[in-house]
Scaffold this active site. Sequence first.
Site, PDB file in Angstrom:
ATOM      1  N   ASP A 262       6.092   0.888   7.018  1.00 16.86           N
ATOM      2  CA  ASP A 262       4.657   0.654   6.738  1.00 16.86           C
ATOM      3  C   ASP A 262       4.144   1.736   5.811  1.00 16.86           C
ATOM      4  O   ASP A 262       3.689   2.760   6.261  1.00 16.86           O
ATOM      5  CB  ASP A 262       3.883   0.632   8.057  1.00 16.86           C
ATOM      6  CG  ASP A 262       2.434   0.230   7.860  1.00 16.86           C
ATOM      7  OD1 ASP A 262       2.096  -0.278   6.778  1.00 16.86           O
ATOM      8  OD2 ASP A 262       1.634   0.422   8.789  1.00 16.86           O
TER       9      ASP A 262
ATOM     10  N   GLU B 192      -4.932   2.000   2.444  1.00 17.57           N
ATOM     11  CA  GLU B 192      -5.096   0.731   3.178  1.00 17.57           C
ATOM     12  C   GLU B 192      -5.416   1.029   4.639  1.00 17.57           C
ATOM     13  O   GLU B 192      -6.256   0.376   5.256  1.00 17.57           O
ATOM     14  CB  GLU B 192      -3.797  -0.092   3.089  1.00 17.57           C
ATOM     15  CG  GLU B 192      -3.865  -1.467   3.755  1.00 17.57           C
ATOM     16  CD  GLU B 192      -3.406  -1.474   5.206  1.00 17.57           C
ATOM     17  OE1 GLU B 192      -3.578  -2.505   5.872  1.00 17.57           O
ATOM     18  OE2 GLU B 192      -2.910  -0.453   5.709  1.00 17.57           O
ATOM     19  N   GLU B 193      -4.725   2.045   5.170  1.00 18.56           N
ATOM     20  CA  GLU B 193      -4.743   2.268   6.623  1.00 18.56           C
ATOM     21  C   GLU B 193      -6.126   2.570   7.170  1.00 18.56           C
ATOM     22  O   GLU B 193      -6.446   2.221   8.295  1.00 18.56           O
ATOM     23  CB  GLU B 193      -3.778   3.398   7.004  1.00 18.56           C
ATOM     24  CG  GLU B 193      -2.297   3.089   6.741  1.00 18.56           C
ATOM     25  CD  GLU B 193      -1.757   1.989   7.646  1.00 18.56           C
ATOM     26  OE1 GLU B 193      -2.514   1.447   8.461  1.00 18.56           O
ATOM     27  OE2 GLU B 193      -0.551   1.680   7.516  1.00 18.56           O
TER      28      GLU B 193
ATOM     29  N   HIS C 135       0.843  -1.209   0.000  1.00 16.26           N
ATOM     30  CA  HIS C 135       0.000   0.000   0.000  1.00 16.26           C
ATOM     31  C   HIS C 135       0.868   1.245   0.000  1.00 16.26           C
ATOM     32  O   HIS C 135       1.907   1.294   0.651  1.00 16.26           O
ATOM     33  CB  HIS C 135      -1.043  -0.002   1.121  1.00 16.26           C
ATOM     34  CG  HIS C 135      -0.508   0.004   2.518  1.00 16.26           C
ATOM     35  ND1 HIS C 135      -0.175   1.163   3.180  1.00 16.26           N
ATOM     36  CD2 HIS C 135      -0.269  -1.008   3.389  1.00 16.26           C
ATOM     37  CE1 HIS C 135       0.229   0.861   4.415  1.00 16.26           C
ATOM     38  NE2 HIS C 135       0.196  -0.444   4.561  1.00 16.26           N
TER      39      HIS C 135
ATOM     40  N   ASP D 160       3.535  -6.306   3.201  1.00 14.40           N
ATOM     41  CA  ASP D 160       3.067  -5.254   4.117  1.00 14.40           C
ATOM     42  C   ASP D 160       3.342  -5.643   5.561  1.00 14.40           C
ATOM     43  O   ASP D 160       2.453  -5.668   6.401  1.00 14.40           O
ATOM     44  CB  ASP D 160       1.555  -4.997   3.914  1.00 14.40           C
ATOM     45  CG  ASP D 160       1.052  -3.857   4.798  1.00 14.40           C
ATOM     46  OD1 ASP D 160       1.882  -3.046   5.250  1.00 14.40           O
ATOM     47  OD2 ASP D 160      -0.165  -3.789   5.039  1.00 14.40           O
TER      48      ASP D 160
ATOM     49  N   HIS E 111       3.085   2.677  12.855  1.00 12.57           N
ATOM     50  CA  HIS E 111       2.173   3.811  13.091  1.00 12.57           C
ATOM     51  C   HIS E 111       2.711   4.849  14.074  1.00 12.57           C
ATOM     52  O   HIS E 111       1.936   5.527  14.741  1.00 12.57           O
ATOM     53  CB  HIS E 111       0.801   3.316  13.576  1.00 12.57           C
ATOM     54  CG  HIS E 111       0.098   2.416  12.596  1.00 12.57           C
ATOM     55  ND1 HIS E 111      -1.152   1.903  12.819  1.00 12.57           N
ATOM     56  CD2 HIS E 111       0.466   1.945  11.368  1.00 12.57           C
ATOM     57  CE1 HIS E 111      -1.528   1.154  11.792  1.00 12.57           C
ATOM     58  NE2 HIS E 111      -0.545   1.156  10.900  1.00 12.57           N
TER      59      HIS E 111
HETATM   60 ZN   LIG Z   1       0.688  -1.483   6.277  1.00 12.30          ZN
END
Ligand SMILES: [Zn+2]
Length: 473
Positions: A297, A331-332, A285, A359, A430
Site C-alpha cells: 500500500d 492519499e492516506e 498513490h 491501490d 497499514h
Molecule cells: Zn492505498
Amino acid sequence: MTKRIKSSISYKLFGFFSSLILSANVWAAAKPAESDIVSQLRDQAAKSTLPYDILESLTTEVGARMAGTPQDALAVKWAVDKFKKLGFDKVWTEPVTFDTWIRKHESASVTSPFQHELKITTLGFSIPTPESGIEAEVIHFDTIEDLIESPADSAKGKIVFISRKMERFRSGKGYGPAVKARNTGAVEAAKKGAVAVIIRSIGTDSHRLPHTGMMRYKEGVKQIPAAAMSNPDADLMERIFARKKPVKIKLRLDSHTGPKYTSHNVIGEMTGREFPDEKVVIGAHLDSWDLGTGAVDDGAGVAITMAAAKVIGDAKHRPKRTIRVVLFANEEQGLVGAKAYAAKHGGDLNNHVTGAESDFGAGKIYAFASRVAEDNLAVVSKMAKLMKPLGIEYLNNEAGPGPDLIPMYRLGMSVFSLRQDGTDYFDLHHTADDTLDKVEPENLAQNTAAYVVFAYIAANSEQKITRGVLKTH
Ligand SMILES: [Zn+2]
C-alpha cells in the site's frame, strides 16, 4: 489528347496506385494487427522483472513515506528520477498542500483485573493523551452501531473499546463495514462521554501488529484520543471481559500536528502518436503510512503502473493517445493529491479519456469492470479477449473508481477497475508488516500485463472512450 499521352497518364496512374498498394502492403507487413501488438506486449510484461525492480528500489531507497515527513520529499524525488531513468517523454510535479501529523510515543496496558501490555497504535490525526496518560475503566461494545445505540452518557469517564473483527474476502468487501469504527469511533464515543477510544484493528491477520489509518473528529464534538490494538490483543480483551469484572486500561499517546506541508503529485507521460493531448490515466498513490515500508500500500501500484507505461512507451507501435501515470500525493490522510489533481485538471476532462488506479496490494488480478458509455463496449470486449490469457474475466459496466480517481470520476471521467485478489491485503494494510517480502514478483508482472492491455487498447481505440455521450474525432 493523343493516345500516347493518354497511355502515359494511365501508366502513371497505374504506377501511382500500384505504389500505393505496395506501400500499404509494406505498412501491413511492418504494422501487425492491434491484437497482435498488444498480445506481444502483454506476454512481455507478464515475464518482466521491471515492476518488482521498481518496487524494490522504492522500498529500499525510500521506505516508509508518510505524507508531510522528510521521506515524503524523498519519495517525490525518487519518483521524478525513476520516471526520467525509465525514459518517459514528459515528467513533472504539481504541488499539493495539507496539514501534517506526527506519531511519537504510544503505549497501553491492562491494569485491572489482570496485567497485560497491549500492542496498539495511534490513529492518524488523533490528539495525544495527557503526558501522564489516561487510566480509566473500559466499556466494551461489539460494534460501532452498538455504541451509537447505547444510552447517552453510557461511556461517561470511560475508555470505549470496540471489538468487531473485520471479515476476510477476496474482494475486500469486509473493509467498508469494519472501518466505520476507525473513522467515527472517536466522535461516537465522545458523544457518550468517553475519555478515549480503542478499536480492534481493521485487519484480518492474527499477528500482534496493530493497523493504523485515519480517524476523524467532528466540529462541536469533544476530541478524544483514538488508538487501534492488534487482533490477538483484542481477542485477549474479549476473554478478559468474559470474566465479568471491571476492566481498566492505561493509555498513553503522544502525537502532534505540524505546520502545513507542500508535497507533489508526480506525473510521467508516454506521448501518444496521433492524439497526444488525449490521455489514459493510470496510477497509484506515492505516500504510505509510517509503520511499514508501503510495499503493498501502495508501492505495488506505483510499480505496476510505471512499468506498464514503460512497456507501452518502448513499444515499436505506440498507441494513438498518451499514457499518463499519476503518482498521487497524500492519499492516506484524505485523498489530498487526488483532489488537487481534479482541481487542476477537471477542466480538461474531455482529454481524460479514461483511467484506472492500482491501490489494492500486489495480488493477482482476477477480473475487471468498466464504467463507459454503451457505445464503447466493443472496445471493452477487445480488452476482455486480451485479458483472458492472464486469467482475468470481464465483470460488468458498473466499475467504481480507485480512491484517487474518485474526484475525476465525480466530474464525469470514465473508469476501469482491475480487481486484485485482496484475500491477504488486510493482513498487511497499514501495519509494520507491509514490506517487500510479502510481494510475489510474478503477481506484479501479471498486474503489469493487465494494465498494458487496458491502457494500450483504451489509448488506441478508434472511438474515444467516454462516460456518457459518445464524442468522435
Ligand atoms: Zn492505498
